[in-house]
Design a protein around this motif. Structure first.
Motif, PDB file in Angstrom:
ATOM      1  N   ARG A  77      -4.319   0.172  -2.900  1.00  0.00           N
ATOM      2  CA  ARG A  77      -4.335   1.471  -3.585  1.00  0.00           C
ATOM      3  C   ARG A  77      -5.770   2.000  -3.674  1.00  0.00           C
ATOM      4  O   ARG A  77      -6.687   1.253  -4.020  1.00  0.00           O
ATOM      5  CB  ARG A  77      -3.744   1.344  -4.993  1.00  0.00           C
ATOM      6  N   LEU A  78      -5.929   3.289  -3.404  1.00  0.00           N
ATOM      7  CA  LEU A  78      -7.238   3.928  -3.488  1.00  0.00           C
ATOM      8  C   LEU A  78      -7.663   4.011  -4.946  1.00  0.00           C
ATOM      9  O   LEU A  78      -6.967   4.605  -5.772  1.00  0.00           O
ATOM     10  CB  LEU A  78      -7.183   5.324  -2.860  1.00  0.00           C
ATOM     11  N   ARG A  92     -10.732   0.260  -2.616  1.00  0.00           N
ATOM     12  CA  ARG A  92      -9.299  -0.002  -2.784  1.00  0.00           C
ATOM     13  C   ARG A  92      -9.093  -1.337  -3.480  1.00  0.00           C
ATOM     14  O   ARG A  92      -9.880  -2.263  -3.308  1.00  0.00           O
ATOM     15  CB  ARG A  92      -8.580  -0.010  -1.434  1.00  0.00           C
ATOM     16  N   TYR A 144     -11.593  -6.393  -4.341  1.00  0.00           N
ATOM     17  CA  TYR A 144     -11.562  -4.995  -3.929  1.00  0.00           C
ATOM     18  C   TYR A 144     -12.164  -4.884  -2.528  1.00  0.00           C
ATOM     19  O   TYR A 144     -12.993  -5.722  -2.145  1.00  0.00           O
ATOM     20  CB  TYR A 144     -12.358  -4.124  -4.908  1.00  0.00           C
ATOM     21  N   ASN A 165       0.829  -1.221   0.000  1.00  0.00           N
ATOM     22  CA  ASN A 165       0.000   0.000   0.000  1.00  0.00           C
ATOM     23  C   ASN A 165       0.859   1.264   0.000  1.00  0.00           C
ATOM     24  O   ASN A 165       0.351   2.353   0.176  1.00  0.00           O
ATOM     25  CB  ASN A 165      -0.957   0.003   1.196  1.00  0.00           C
ATOM     26  N   GLU A 220     -14.629   4.409   0.603  1.00  0.00           N
ATOM     27  CA  GLU A 220     -13.405   4.219  -0.174  1.00  0.00           C
ATOM     28  C   GLU A 220     -13.458   2.866  -0.870  1.00  0.00           C
ATOM     29  O   GLU A 220     -13.920   1.890  -0.286  1.00  0.00           O
ATOM     30  CB  GLU A 220     -12.168   4.199   0.725  1.00  0.00           C
TER      31      GLU A 220
END
Length: 135
Positions: A89-90, A84, A116, A8, A82
Motif C-alpha cells: 500500500r502506498l 509503501r 517498508y 496490494n 514512493e
C-alpha cells in the motif's frame, strides 16, 4: 475459473513491475475454496544504478520513524519517490521533479513498526531499498 486477490489490491492472475517486498495472493475457486500463498520479490543493485547515481543513501536504517533519503544523480532526470508498506500500500509519495539531487526526509513516526519499501523512479526505471521501522 478463479478469483485472485493480492495484498496490494490487484485482482489479476499475474503481477508485473513489482517493487521489492512481500506479496500475498488468495485464490478462490467457484466452490468458495481458498488457497493463500506468500511471495517475496527481491531486488538487487544493478549496473544501471551505478551509472545513474553518484549517491543513494537511506539512513538511519533501521529507523525509529525519521529517516533521510539522499540522492545525487550523474545528470538531471525526472525523480519520483514512493514509500509503501509490506502489503504494497502506498504510504507516501514525492511527486516527480526534474533534478540531479534530492535530500528527502521520510517521516514514518505515525506508521506501525515493520518493513517498508522506498522506490526511487528515475524516468521509467525503479530502484528499491527496504527500510526497517522499529519501535
Amino acid at each position: 475459473s478463479f478469483v485472485y486477490l493480492w495484498s496490494n489490491g490487484a485482482t489479476t492472475k499475474d503481477l508485473m513491475g513489482l517493487s521489492g517486498g512481500t506479496y500475498t495472493v488468495t485464490v478462490t475457486d467457484l466452490a468458495g475454496c481458498t488457497a493463500t500463498v506468500t511471495i517475496v520479490v527481491n531486488t538487487t543493485s544493478s549496473t544501471a544504478e551505478t551509472e545513474l547515481f553518484e549517491q543513494f543513501l537511506l539512513s538511519p536504517n533501521p529507523t525509529n520513524g525519521l529517516a533521510s533519503l539522499s540522492l545525487k544523480l550523474r545528470e538531471a532526470a525526472a525523480l519520483r519517490v514512493e514509500v509503501r508498506d509490506v502489503a504494497g500500500r502506498l504510504i507516501w509519495e514525492n511527486p516527480s521533479v526534474q533534478t540531479d539531487a534530492l535530500n528527502l526526509p521520510i517521516d514514518l513516526t505515525q506508521s506501525p513498526a515493520g518493513m517498508y519499501t522506498i522506490s526511487v523512479w528515475v524516468e521509467n526505471l525503479v530502484f528499491v531499498r527496504k527500510l526497517a521501522l522499529v519501535r
